[in-house]
Design a protein around this motif. Sequence first.
Motif, short mmCIF file in Angstrom:
data_model
loop_
_atom_site.label_atom_id
_atom_site.label_comp_id
_atom_site.label_asym_id
_atom_site.label_seq_id
_atom_site.Cartn_x
_atom_site.Cartn_y
_atom_site.Cartn_z
N CYS A 133 -23.40 -36.81 13.48
CA CYS A 133 -23.56 -35.82 14.55
C CYS A 133 -24.83 -36.04 15.37
O CYS A 133 -25.82 -36.57 14.88
CB CYS A 133 -23.60 -34.42 13.95
N LEU A 134 -24.76 -35.59 16.62
CA LEU A 134 -25.90 -35.63 17.53
C LEU A 134 -26.16 -34.21 18.02
O LEU A 134 -25.23 -33.52 18.45
CB LEU A 134 -25.58 -36.54 18.72
N ARG A 135 -27.40 -33.78 17.96
CA ARG A 135 -27.75 -32.43 18.40
C ARG A 135 -27.72 -32.36 19.92
O ARG A 135 -28.33 -33.16 20.60
CB ARG A 135 -29.13 -32.04 17.88
N VAL A 136 -26.99 -31.37 20.45
CA VAL A 136 -26.90 -31.20 21.90
C VAL A 136 -27.55 -29.90 22.37
O VAL A 136 -27.77 -29.73 23.56
CB VAL A 136 -25.44 -31.25 22.42
N HIS A 182 -30.46 -29.97 24.34
CA HIS A 182 -31.20 -31.13 23.83
C HIS A 182 -30.48 -32.38 24.33
O HIS A 182 -30.20 -33.29 23.56
CB HIS A 182 -31.27 -31.13 22.31
N THR A 183 -30.16 -32.37 25.58
CA THR A 183 -29.42 -33.45 26.21
C THR A 183 -29.99 -33.63 27.62
O THR A 183 -30.57 -32.69 28.17
CB THR A 183 -27.90 -33.12 26.25
N ASP A 184 -29.84 -34.81 28.16
CA ASP A 184 -30.40 -35.08 29.49
C ASP A 184 -29.71 -34.29 30.59
O ASP A 184 -30.29 -34.05 31.64
CB ASP A 184 -30.29 -36.58 29.82
N LYS A 215 -28.13 -16.92 15.38
CA LYS A 215 -29.21 -17.23 16.31
C LYS A 215 -30.19 -18.21 15.66
O LYS A 215 -30.54 -18.06 14.50
CB LYS A 215 -29.93 -15.94 16.71
N GLY A 216 -30.59 -19.22 16.41
CA GLY A 216 -31.49 -20.26 15.90
C GLY A 216 -30.76 -21.48 15.40
O GLY A 216 -31.38 -22.51 15.09
N SER A 217 -29.44 -21.41 15.30
CA SER A 217 -28.66 -22.55 14.82
C SER A 217 -28.58 -23.65 15.85
O SER A 217 -28.53 -23.40 17.05
CB SER A 217 -27.24 -22.10 14.47
N ASP A 218 -28.56 -24.89 15.37
CA ASP A 218 -28.39 -26.03 16.26
C ASP A 218 -26.91 -26.31 16.47
O ASP A 218 -26.08 -26.05 15.60
CB ASP A 218 -29.06 -27.28 15.67
N LEU A 219 -26.60 -26.85 17.65
CA LEU A 219 -25.23 -27.22 18.00
C LEU A 219 -25.15 -28.74 18.07
O LEU A 219 -26.03 -29.40 18.63
CB LEU A 219 -24.85 -26.61 19.35
N TYR A 220 -24.08 -29.29 17.52
CA TYR A 220 -23.91 -30.74 17.42
C TYR A 220 -22.57 -31.18 17.97
O TYR A 220 -21.62 -30.40 18.03
CB TYR A 220 -23.98 -31.18 15.95
N VAL A 221 -22.51 -32.45 18.33
CA VAL A 221 -21.26 -33.12 18.65
C VAL A 221 -21.18 -34.36 17.78
O VAL A 221 -22.20 -34.84 17.27
CB VAL A 221 -21.15 -33.53 20.15
N THR A 222 -19.98 -34.90 17.62
CA THR A 222 -19.83 -36.15 16.89
C THR A 222 -20.16 -37.30 17.83
O THR A 222 -20.19 -37.13 19.06
CB THR A 222 -18.39 -36.33 16.37
N ARG A 223 -20.38 -38.47 17.28
CA ARG A 223 -20.67 -39.65 18.11
C ARG A 223 -19.49 -39.95 19.04
O ARG A 223 -19.69 -40.45 20.14
CB ARG A 223 -21.00 -40.85 17.25
N GLU A 224 -18.28 -39.62 18.62
CA GLU A 224 -17.11 -39.84 19.47
C GLU A 224 -17.15 -38.95 20.71
O GLU A 224 -16.62 -39.30 21.75
CB GLU A 224 -15.81 -39.60 18.70
N PHE A 272 -29.67 -43.30 21.35
CA PHE A 272 -29.92 -41.93 20.96
C PHE A 272 -31.22 -41.88 20.17
O PHE A 272 -31.47 -42.77 19.34
CB PHE A 272 -28.76 -41.36 20.13
N ILE A 273 -32.02 -40.88 20.41
CA ILE A 273 -33.31 -40.75 19.72
C ILE A 273 -33.13 -40.78 18.21
O ILE A 273 -33.90 -41.41 17.49
CB ILE A 273 -34.05 -39.48 20.18
N CYS A 274 -32.09 -40.14 17.71
CA CYS A 274 -31.88 -40.10 16.26
C CYS A 274 -31.69 -41.49 15.67
O CYS A 274 -31.94 -41.70 14.49
CB CYS A 274 -30.71 -39.19 15.90
N ASP A 275 -31.27 -42.46 16.49
CA ASP A 275 -31.06 -43.81 16.00
C ASP A 275 -32.36 -44.60 15.85
O ASP A 275 -32.39 -45.65 15.22
CB ASP A 275 -30.10 -44.58 16.92
N ILE A 276 -33.44 -44.11 16.44
CA ILE A 276 -34.73 -44.80 16.34
C ILE A 276 -35.63 -44.16 15.29
O ILE A 276 -36.53 -44.81 14.74
CB ILE A 276 -35.42 -44.85 17.74
N ILE A 277 -35.38 -42.90 14.95
CA ILE A 277 -36.18 -42.21 13.93
C ILE A 277 -36.01 -42.94 12.59
O ILE A 277 -34.91 -43.23 12.17
CB ILE A 277 -35.76 -40.73 13.79
#
Length: 183
Positions: free
Chosen positions: A12-15, A33-35, A86-95, A106-111
């Motif tokens: 998942c990726l945080r959006v 959390h997206t451009d 409230k306060g929860s993060d929302l995610y999408v799959t890589r697809e 994606f930033i998560c891929d460099i961490i």
Amino acid sequence: MEREKHISMEDCLRVGTFVNTHGVRGEIKVYPHTDDVNRFSDLEYVYMDTKEGLYKCEISTVRYFKNMAIVKFRGIDNINEIEKYKGSDLYVTREQAVPLAENEYFICDIIGAEVVSDEGVTIGRVKDVMQTGANDVYVVGMESGEEILIPVIPQCVLEIDFEKKIVHVHLLDGLMDMNRKKK
């Protein structure tokens, strides 16, 4: 909202983050959390990471106000049904992710990537990526517990090997001393 059991957080990726409710009919304000904040208009659903687990939330409507997305989930019609998340993060799959252009990632891929100088010396690991507007900056944690900031510019970041999770860098004169900070 239905509980999702088959999705791994690594997939998942945080959006966005649910920062507040909006009105009394179950709408939420999402800090993106997206451009591109308008990205939410292209999504049919997101995954909400709650204390109880990951929930698949089907998006019913999206509108925008200032820098926020106002999102309404199908089946949530009351502020009391959603407020507890409230306060929860929302995610999408890589697809579901937006296709990347060449040399984008994606930033998560460099961490967690190992940072190695052009002299073959291991400097540390990427702990975070600061987005400054002009260019990104890698926050690199060193073994000593200190951190160093490395600007993501062609003169410093020479190559990124995503398969091996290694960032090859050139440390400009004075860079180590100039922006090294104690943790």
